[in-house]
Design a protein around this motif. Sequence first.
Motif, PDB file in Angstrom:
ATOM      1  N   ILE A   4      41.095  30.072 -14.767  1.00 28.66           N
ATOM      2  CA  ILE A   4      41.174  29.984 -16.219  1.00 28.66           C
ATOM      3  C   ILE A   4      40.428  31.178 -16.794  1.00 28.66           C
ATOM      4  O   ILE A   4      39.294  31.478 -16.380  1.00 28.66           O
ATOM      5  N   TYR A   5      41.078  31.870 -17.710  1.00 30.74           N
ATOM      6  CA  TYR A   5      40.526  33.093 -18.293  1.00 30.74           C
ATOM      7  C   TYR A   5      40.015  32.812 -19.699  1.00 30.74           C
ATOM      8  O   TYR A   5      40.734  32.236 -20.525  1.00 30.74           O
ATOM      9  N   HIS A   6      38.775  33.213 -19.958  1.00 31.15           N
ATOM     10  CA  HIS A   6      38.182  33.068 -21.285  1.00 31.15           C
ATOM     11  C   HIS A   6      37.826  34.457 -21.808  1.00 31.15           C
ATOM     12  O   HIS A   6      36.871  35.090 -21.343  1.00 31.15           O
ATOM     13  N   ALA A   7      38.602  34.929 -22.776  1.00 28.64           N
ATOM     14  CA  ALA A   7      38.350  36.248 -23.355  1.00 28.64           C
ATOM     15  C   ALA A   7      37.116  36.206 -24.262  1.00 28.64           C
ATOM     16  O   ALA A   7      36.874  35.216 -24.957  1.00 28.64           O
ATOM     17  N   ALA A   8      36.359  37.291 -24.257  1.00 21.55           N
ATOM     18  CA  ALA A   8      35.138  37.368 -25.061  1.00 21.55           C
ATOM     19  C   ALA A   8      35.418  37.106 -26.532  1.00 21.55           C
ATOM     20  O   ALA A   8      34.639  36.417 -27.213  1.00 21.55           O
ATOM     21  N   ASP A   9      36.536  37.648 -27.032  1.00 24.38           N
ATOM     22  CA  ASP A   9      36.809  37.526 -28.462  1.00 24.38           C
ATOM     23  C   ASP A   9      37.442  36.200 -28.850  1.00 24.38           C
ATOM     24  O   ASP A   9      37.768  35.978 -30.021  1.00 24.38           O
ATOM     25  N   ARG A  10      37.590  35.298 -27.890  1.00 24.76           N
ATOM     26  CA  ARG A  10      38.091  33.947 -28.172  1.00 24.76           C
ATOM     27  C   ARG A  10      36.990  32.908 -28.099  1.00 24.76           C
ATOM     28  O   ARG A  10      37.255  31.700 -28.177  1.00 24.76           O
ATOM     29  N   ARG A  11      35.761  33.352 -27.932  1.00 23.52           N
ATOM     30  CA  ARG A  11      34.642  32.417 -27.909  1.00 23.52           C
ATOM     31  C   ARG A  11      34.351  31.891 -29.314  1.00 23.52           C
ATOM     32  O   ARG A  11      34.671  32.535 -30.321  1.00 23.52           O
ATOM     33  N   GLY A  12      33.701  30.733 -29.385  1.00 19.32           N
ATOM     34  CA  GLY A  12      33.206  30.267 -30.668  1.00 19.32           C
ATOM     35  C   GLY A  12      32.091  31.171 -31.162  1.00 19.32           C
ATOM     36  O   GLY A  12      31.391  31.795 -30.357  1.00 19.32           O
ATOM     37  N   HIS A  13      31.919  31.240 -32.482  1.00 20.55           N
ATOM     38  CA  HIS A  13      30.925  32.150 -33.042  1.00 20.55           C
ATOM     39  C   HIS A  13      30.283  31.532 -34.279  1.00 20.55           C
ATOM     40  O   HIS A  13      30.982  31.030 -35.169  1.00 20.55           O
ATOM     41  N   VAL A  14      28.957  31.555 -34.312  1.00 18.54           N
ATOM     42  CA  VAL A  14      28.206  31.185 -35.517  1.00 18.54           C
ATOM     43  C   VAL A  14      27.149  32.253 -35.764  1.00 18.54           C
ATOM     44  O   VAL A  14      26.616  32.853 -34.820  1.00 18.54           O
ATOM     45  N   ASN A  15      26.868  32.491 -37.021  1.00 15.91           N
ATOM     46  CA  ASN A  15      25.802  33.427 -37.396  1.00 15.91           C
ATOM     47  C   ASN A  15      25.010  32.804 -38.525  1.00 15.91           C
ATOM     48  O   ASN A  15      25.499  32.666 -39.650  1.00 15.91           O
ATOM     49  N   PHE A  16      23.767  32.415 -38.215  1.00 14.64           N
ATOM     50  CA  PHE A  16      22.888  31.797 -39.194  1.00 14.64           C
ATOM     51  C   PHE A  16      21.885  32.793 -39.777  1.00 14.64           C
ATOM     52  O   PHE A  16      20.916  32.399 -40.412  1.00 14.64           O
ATOM     53  N   GLY A  17      22.117  34.083 -39.524  1.00 16.91           N
ATOM     54  CA  GLY A  17      21.158  35.087 -39.963  1.00 16.91           C
ATOM     55  C   GLY A  17      20.105  35.327 -38.901  1.00 16.91           C
ATOM     56  O   GLY A  17      20.067  36.393 -38.281  1.00 16.91           O
ATOM     57  N   TRP A  18      19.283  34.327 -38.649  1.00 14.93           N
ATOM     58  CA  TRP A  18      18.258  34.446 -37.599  1.00 14.93           C
ATOM     59  C   TRP A  18      18.855  34.329 -36.203  1.00 14.93           C
ATOM     60  O   TRP A  18      18.285  34.811 -35.232  1.00 14.93           O
ATOM     61  N   LEU A  19      20.027  33.664 -36.093  1.00 13.30           N
ATOM     62  CA  LEU A  19      20.693  33.432 -34.808  1.00 13.30           C
ATOM     63  C   LEU A  19      22.153  33.845 -34.910  1.00 13.30           C
ATOM     64  O   LEU A  19      22.887  33.371 -35.780  1.00 13.30           O
ATOM     65  N   ASP A  20      22.567  34.722 -34.001  1.00 16.93           N
ATOM     66  CA  ASP A  20      23.969  35.119 -33.857  1.00 16.93           C
ATOM     67  C   ASP A  20      24.397  34.674 -32.464  1.00 16.93           C
ATOM     68  O   ASP A  20      23.906  35.193 -31.459  1.00 16.93           O
ATOM     69  N   SER A  21      25.299  33.684 -32.401  1.00 18.78           N
ATOM     70  CA  SER A  21      25.588  33.025 -31.130  1.00 18.78           C
ATOM     71  C   SER A  21      27.081  32.937 -30.874  1.00 18.78           C
ATOM     72  O   SER A  21      27.865  32.590 -31.767  1.00 18.78           O
ATOM     73  N   HIS A  22      27.473  33.267 -29.631  1.00 18.74           N
ATOM     74  CA  HIS A  22      28.850  33.093 -29.167  1.00 18.74           C
ATOM     75  C   HIS A  22      28.865  32.007 -28.089  1.00 18.74           C
ATOM     76  O   HIS A  22      28.037  32.017 -27.171  1.00 18.74           O
ATOM     77  N   HIS A  23      29.833  31.091 -28.219  1.00 23.98           N
ATOM     78  CA  HIS A  23      29.907  29.918 -27.349  1.00 23.98           C
ATOM     79  C   HIS A  23      31.130  29.994 -26.446  1.00 23.98           C
ATOM     80  O   HIS A  23      32.265  30.050 -26.935  1.00 23.98           O
ATOM     81  N   SER A  24      30.904  29.961 -25.134  1.00 23.54           N
ATOM     82  CA  SER A  24      32.025  29.910 -24.193  1.00 23.54           C
ATOM     83  C   SER A  24      32.685  28.538 -24.160  1.00 23.54           C
ATOM     84  O   SER A  24      33.870  28.423 -23.814  1.00 23.54           O
ATOM     85  N   PHE A  25      31.906  27.485 -24.510  1.00 21.88           N
ATOM     86  CA  PHE A  25      32.414  26.114 -24.509  1.00 21.88           C
ATOM     87  C   PHE A  25      32.070  25.451 -25.834  1.00 21.88           C
ATOM     88  O   PHE A  25      31.214  25.931 -26.575  1.00 21.88           O
ATOM     89  N   SER A  26      32.740  24.337 -26.123  1.00 23.33           N
ATOM     90  CA  SER A  26      32.487  23.604 -27.360  1.00 23.33           C
ATOM     91  C   SER A  26      30.996  23.310 -27.497  1.00 23.33           C
ATOM     92  O   SER A  26      30.350  22.812 -26.567  1.00 23.33           O
ATOM     93  N   PHE A  27      30.475  23.628 -28.686  1.00 23.04           N
ATOM     94  CA  PHE A  27      29.038  23.469 -28.914  1.00 23.04           C
ATOM     95  C   PHE A  27      28.795  23.492 -30.417  1.00 23.04           C
ATOM     96  O   PHE A  27      29.301  24.366 -31.124  1.00 23.04           O
ATOM     97  N   GLY A  28      27.987  22.518 -30.905  1.00 21.40           N
ATOM     98  CA  GLY A  28      27.627  22.505 -32.314  1.00 21.40           C
ATOM     99  C   GLY A  28      28.860  22.456 -33.203  1.00 21.40           C
ATOM    100  O   GLY A  28      29.724  21.586 -33.071  1.00 21.40           O
TER     101      GLY A  28
END
Length: 237
Positions: A4-28
């Motif tokens: 199974i291939y997971h492309a970097a640009d298909r990850r989940g993404h949140v940016n709270f200012g203090w935290l910039d996070s990319h998620h490989s799996f469902s999270f938050g």
Amino acid sequence: MKTIYHAADRRGHVNFGWLDSHHSFSFGQYYEPEKMNFGVLRVLNDDIIEGGTGFGTHPHDNMEIVSIPIYGALQHQDSTGTNAVINQNDVQIMSAGSGIKHSEYNHFKDKETNFLQIWVIPKKRNIQPRYDQKTFDPANRENKLQTVVAPDDESAAWINQDAWFSLGNFTSGHQADYTIKKEGNGVYAFVIEGNVTINGQSLYKRDALGIWDTDKLNIEAATNAEILLIDVPMQLI
């Protein structure tokens, strides 16, 4: 062999200012039903924390939580009494077991820290909470794989699961083979830097490839590259 291939640009993404996070799996806030886990690997977050900020004290239970700094450093405190700085080339693991509270902050006030936050479902539930941290010489992963997390290797950080984490730094054109550690396990290969081909699949920075129903991987670096292999049981307990 299955992949199974997971492309970097298909990850989940949140940016709270203090935290910039990319998620490989469902999270938050990120939910993708086809990306709930890879076997017992439940979370792989690529977190960038601004200087002087971080995660306040919060609880966990029955999860193996691994932190791998890519650059910068983390200040960690938890309810076992541990107070530690996790630097680049360190690997930290916290077995939350029956319950633990912890906080993690950027150790620096004036620069970012980037680290991988990885959760693995444990083999045994409700164990006594446990903390482990080890420093690894990057010279020992030049053009080879260095085991940094294992259930059966005193030189690695201990994990409450039949799981093995390996880091490798490869120069362009170098090849290496990896044999999966236990029957029934698969490997989630995550490219930290560079461009590699694994079992014929081209991967770029922050791409990932899950591989199972095989016993061996072939890795070829198309550029200078850094990779993480996470070898885990495919069956959820």
